[in-house]
Design a protein around this motif. Structure first.
Motif, PDB file in Angstrom:
ATOM      1  N   LEU A  34      -5.081   0.657  -4.706  1.00  0.00           N
ATOM      2  CA  LEU A  34      -4.814   1.594  -3.630  1.00  0.00           C
ATOM      3  C   LEU A  34      -4.308   0.864  -2.386  1.00  0.00           C
ATOM      4  CD1 LEU A  34      -4.992   4.610  -3.035  1.00  0.00           C
ATOM      5  CD2 LEU A  34      -7.277   4.221  -2.139  1.00  0.00           C
ATOM      6  N   GLU A  35      -5.023  -0.202  -1.962  1.00  0.00           N
ATOM      7  CA  GLU A  35      -4.677  -0.889  -0.720  1.00  0.00           C
ATOM      8  C   GLU A  35      -4.432  -2.386  -0.865  1.00  0.00           C
ATOM      9  OE1 GLU A  35      -7.003   0.219   2.707  1.00  0.00           O
ATOM     10  OE2 GLU A  35      -7.617   2.074   1.725  1.00  0.00           O
ATOM     11  N   ALA A  36      -4.959  -2.994  -1.885  1.00  0.00           N
ATOM     12  CA  ALA A  36      -4.857  -4.451  -2.036  1.00  0.00           C
ATOM     13  C   ALA A  36      -3.689  -4.833  -2.941  1.00  0.00           C
ATOM     14  CB  ALA A  36      -6.158  -5.006  -2.615  1.00  0.00           C
ATOM     15  N   SER A  37      -3.108  -5.989  -2.639  1.00  0.00           N
ATOM     16  CA  SER A  37      -2.056  -6.514  -3.504  1.00  0.00           C
ATOM     17  C   SER A  37      -2.665  -7.001  -4.809  1.00  0.00           C
ATOM     18  CB  SER A  37      -1.350  -7.689  -2.824  1.00  0.00           C
ATOM     19  OG  SER A  37      -0.672  -7.253  -1.689  1.00  0.00           O
ATOM     20  N   LYS A  38      -1.992  -6.721  -5.874  1.00  0.00           N
ATOM     21  CA  LYS A  38      -2.338  -7.242  -7.199  1.00  0.00           C
ATOM     22  C   LYS A  38      -1.043  -7.811  -7.761  1.00  0.00           C
ATOM     23  CE  LYS A  38      -5.595  -5.053  -9.749  1.00  0.00           C
ATOM     24  NZ  LYS A  38      -6.219  -3.976 -10.514  1.00  0.00           N
ATOM     25  N   ALA A  39      -0.825  -7.677  -9.029  1.00  0.00           N
ATOM     26  CA  ALA A  39       0.451  -8.113  -9.612  1.00  0.00           C
ATOM     27  C   ALA A  39       1.610  -7.328  -9.004  1.00  0.00           C
ATOM     28  CB  ALA A  39       0.422  -7.939 -11.122  1.00  0.00           C
TER      29      ALA A  39
END
Length: 111
Positions: A34-39
């Motif tokens: 939702l809010e955090a960077s991932k891949a």
């Protein structure tokens, strides 16, 4: 009354910051948060990028189904995010209707 409660519940999911059931079911959360960077970029950042753009729902739905290559590399700095994937593979297990619902939900996050 039951229909009204269902509509309100769905709207509550879209605006409360909770994930749409399709996003969980289709595995979008493997690469997105939702809010955090991932891949891949966070859903809220995607919403910001597409807010107010013509045909945003259709464009996002097409990206979901067809995938994309190097789309977010140039935008990562703009939004201060760090993504590790260079491409999003096509999501053949997502129907056109499901992709549109996911796209609409993503865009609802930027209100």
């Amino acid at each position: 009354m039951k229909k009204l409660l269902t509509v309100l519940a769905v709207a509550g999911v879209a605006f409360s910051g909770e994930l749409h059931p399709l996003v969980k079911e289709k595995g979008c959360i493997s690469c997105h948060d939702l809010e955090a960077s991932k891949a891949g970029p966070p859903f809220k950042v995607i919403a910001k990028e597409y807010k107010g753009k013509e045909n945003a729902v259709e464009t996002l739905a097409k990206s979901i189904r067809s995938g994309s290559m190097m789309k977010w590399q140039g935008l990562a700095e703009k939004y201060g995010i760090n993504i590790t994937m260079a491409y999003m593979p096509a999501q053949h297990g997502v129907s056109e209707e499901e992709a549109k619902k996911i796209a609409e939900w993503i865009l609802s996050l930027e209100k």
